[in-house]
Write a protein that holds these residues in place. Structure first.
Motif, PDB file in Angstrom:
ATOM      1  N   SER A   1       0.832  -1.210   0.000  1.00 55.70           N
ATOM      2  CA  SER A   1       0.000   0.000   0.000  1.00 55.70           C
ATOM      3  C   SER A   1       0.861   1.253   0.000  1.00 55.70           C
ATOM      4  CB  SER A   1      -0.930   0.006   1.210  1.00 55.70           C
ATOM      5  OG  SER A   1      -1.827  -1.084   1.177  1.00 55.70           O
ATOM      6  N   LEU A   2       1.903   1.259   0.820  1.00 56.19           N
ATOM      7  CA  LEU A   2       2.806   2.403   0.875  1.00 56.19           C
ATOM      8  C   LEU A   2       3.519   2.617  -0.458  1.00 56.19           C
ATOM      9  CD1 LEU A   2       4.331   1.682   4.383  1.00 56.19           C
ATOM     10  CD2 LEU A   2       3.050   3.752   3.784  1.00 56.19           C
ATOM     11  N   GLN A   3       3.938   1.514  -1.078  1.00 53.17           N
ATOM     12  CA  GLN A   3       4.648   1.615  -2.354  1.00 53.17           C
ATOM     13  C   GLN A   3       3.754   2.213  -3.439  1.00 53.17           C
ATOM     14  OE1 GLN A   3       4.252  -0.385  -5.403  1.00 53.17           O
ATOM     15  NE2 GLN A   3       5.878   0.903  -6.297  1.00 53.17           N
ATOM     16  N   GLN A   4       2.516   1.798  -3.475  1.00 57.88           N
ATOM     17  CA  GLN A   4       1.589   2.332  -4.471  1.00 57.88           C
ATOM     18  C   GLN A   4       1.348   3.826  -4.262  1.00 57.88           C
ATOM     19  OE1 GLN A   4      -2.013  -0.116  -4.882  1.00 57.88           O
ATOM     20  NE2 GLN A   4      -0.826  -1.896  -4.282  1.00 57.88           N
ATOM     21  N   GLN A   5       1.207   4.231  -3.009  1.00 58.61           N
ATOM     22  CA  GLN A   5       1.006   5.653  -2.743  1.00 58.61           C
ATOM     23  C   GLN A   5       2.245   6.467  -3.109  1.00 58.61           C
ATOM     24  OE1 GLN A   5      -0.615   6.968   0.948  1.00 58.61           O
ATOM     25  NE2 GLN A   5      -2.142   5.342   1.080  1.00 58.61           N
ATOM     26  N   ALA A   6       3.420   5.993  -2.720  1.00 57.32           N
ATOM     27  CA  ALA A   6       4.653   6.728  -3.003  1.00 57.32           C
ATOM     28  C   ALA A   6       4.916   6.819  -4.502  1.00 57.32           C
ATOM     29  CB  ALA A   6       5.828   6.057  -2.295  1.00 57.32           C
ATOM     30  N   ALA A   7       4.623   5.736  -5.220  1.00 58.22           N
ATOM     31  CA  ALA A   7       4.855   5.715  -6.670  1.00 58.22           C
ATOM     32  C   ALA A   7       3.962   6.700  -7.415  1.00 58.22           C
ATOM     33  CB  ALA A   7       4.642   4.302  -7.207  1.00 58.22           C
ATOM     34  N   SER A   8       2.839   7.057  -6.832  1.00 60.08           N
ATOM     35  CA  SER A   8       1.912   7.986  -7.493  1.00 60.08           C
ATOM     36  C   SER A   8       2.331   9.443  -7.322  1.00 60.08           C
ATOM     37  CB  SER A   8       0.499   7.798  -6.930  1.00 60.08           C
ATOM     38  OG  SER A   8       0.413   8.259  -5.588  1.00 60.08           O
ATOM     39  N   LEU A   9       3.353   9.694  -6.505  1.00 60.91           N
ATOM     40  CA  LEU A   9       3.807  11.056  -6.225  1.00 60.91           C
ATOM     41  C   LEU A   9       5.077  11.372  -7.006  1.00 60.91           C
ATOM     42  CD1 LEU A   9       3.332  10.922  -2.343  1.00 60.91           C
ATOM     43  CD2 LEU A   9       1.739  11.877  -4.034  1.00 60.91           C
ATOM     44  N   ASP A  10       5.345  12.641  -7.194  1.00 56.50           N
ATOM     45  CA  ASP A  10       6.531  13.078  -7.925  1.00 56.50           C
ATOM     46  C   ASP A  10       7.717  13.196  -6.961  1.00 56.50           C
ATOM     47  OD1 ASP A  10       8.242  14.026  -9.870  1.00 56.50           O
ATOM     48  OD2 ASP A  10       7.547  16.111  -9.684  1.00 56.50           O
TER      49      ASP A  10
ATOM     50  N   PRO B   1       8.725  -2.677  -6.423  1.00 56.78           N
ATOM     51  CA  PRO B   1       9.614  -1.602  -6.873  1.00 56.78           C
ATOM     52  C   PRO B   1      10.101  -0.736  -5.719  1.00 56.78           C
ATOM     53  CG  PRO B   1       7.672  -1.746  -8.279  1.00 56.78           C
ATOM     54  CD  PRO B   1       7.412  -2.657  -7.121  1.00 56.78           C
ATOM     55  N   CYS B   2      11.403  -0.463  -5.707  1.00 53.72           N
ATOM     56  CA  CYS B   2      12.024   0.447  -4.732  1.00 53.72           C
ATOM     57  C   CYS B   2      11.876  -0.038  -3.289  1.00 53.72           C
ATOM     58  CB  CYS B   2      11.440   1.854  -4.865  1.00 53.72           C
ATOM     59  SG  CYS B   2      11.618   2.589  -6.501  1.00 53.72           S
ATOM     60  N   CYS B   3      11.717  -1.336  -3.095  1.00 50.51           N
ATOM     61  CA  CYS B   3      11.527  -1.897  -1.752  1.00 50.51           C
ATOM     62  C   CYS B   3      12.622  -2.910  -1.433  1.00 50.51           C
ATOM     63  CB  CYS B   3      10.152  -2.570  -1.633  1.00 50.51           C
ATOM     64  SG  CYS B   3       8.762  -1.426  -1.790  1.00 50.51           S
TER      65      CYS B   3
END
Length: 286
Positions: free
Chosen positions: A21-30, A58-60
């Motif tokens: 969930s955190l990864q999806q939120q972070a990926a949606s930001l610039d 990704p990125c984890c």
């Protein structure tokens, strides 16, 4: 803020869903981001295996440490592993409850910020659940703003990496409890502002009554060991210092009734009043 390291210490907790969930939120930001989960020597091999797929996100990154180093040390380790200027620490037993959680921190204008915690579904037979629910109103956004340093908690907070490295968690706090309280005190002494946000995570997974009592006892031993340094940062210490005659009576009661109290609290109808009496008595007999 354009870069963020999300850091999650874990011990015997499955946290793949939280990380996803955190990864999806972070990926949606610039922003540039990373999520690092550090397992602090978990004893449950099944939990470890279920967390390993975090490496495929990704990125984890999921780091497995063989020895348990303690609550303070594992957080300092994560801060050292992080590559970005802002650190978001999250406890691994938390649950996402809002879709803009990461965004709220990215937009925060503060050196240190705490988002708070909400309490999920409560059942009357679980002591931890009813205890946390009873304390929820004491830690609302507005209440936390009134005592920003005393209400600093590690479950959900943002901090600049430079500050974290300069003022790390005190690694004498190896066991459960109060490492966050001492850091809050240290930040106050250094005149570093803590800003409180209405950006909670949800606490929904509660241990058994027996395990919670044992954890509480461990925390009380920690409080007793560092009682001089934690003055004015513990309501229990305040009570003991202000009501010495009553404290003496509770100490004697605990000597007589501790085993009976513990049995009652471990059962299916735990009493919050009895639990608070047990906590006081346990501390006073240390």
């Amino acid at each position: 803020m354009k870069e963020l390291s999300i850091l999650i210490p874990t011990y015997n907790d499955e946290c793949y869903t939280l990380v996803s969930s955190l990864q999806q939120q972070a990926a949606s930001l610039d922003i540039s981001y990373e999520i690092i989960v550090a397992d602090d020597g978990s004893s449950d091999a099944t939990v470890i295996s279920r967390n390993r797929p975090i490496n495929q996100l990704p990125c984890c990154k999921f780091i497995e440490r063989k020895q348990n180093s303690g609550r303070a040390s594992i957080r300092n380790f994560l801060a050292q592993q992080a590559q970005y200027a802002w650190l978001l620490f999250i406890d691994s037993d938390m649950t996402m409850c809002r879709e803009d959680y990461v965004k709220q921190y990215v937009m925060a204008d503060a050196q240190v910020a705490c988002g708070g915690v909400t309490i999920g579904r409560v059942t009357k037979d679980n002591l931890r659940a009813i205890y946390e629910q009873s304390k929820e109103q004491e830690h609302t956004f507005k209440k936390r703003q009134q005592s920003p340093y005393q209400d600093f908690h590690t479950a959900n907070f943002l901090i600049q990496r430079d500050i974290m490295l300069q003022y790390p968690f005190d690694e004498r706090f190896r066991y459960y409890g109060y490492e966050d309280v001492l850091l809050g005190k240290q930040l106050k002494e250094q005149h570093i502002e803590i800003k409180h946000l209405d950006n909670p995570l949800s606490f929904e997974v509660f241990e058994t009554n027996e395990d919670f009592i044992s954890k509480t006892e461990e925390g009380l031993r920690t409080l007793h060991k560092f009682r001089e340094e934690l003055k004015d940062y513990s309501r229990l210490l305040d009570f003991v210092n202000q009501h010495q005659v009553l404290a003496t009576m509770i100490r004697w009661w605990h000597r007589l009734a501790a085993k009976w109290e513990r049995r009652q609290l471990s059962g299916n109808t735990p009493s919050l009043t009895l639990f608070n009496l047990y906590r006081l008595g346990y501390y006073l007999q240390l």
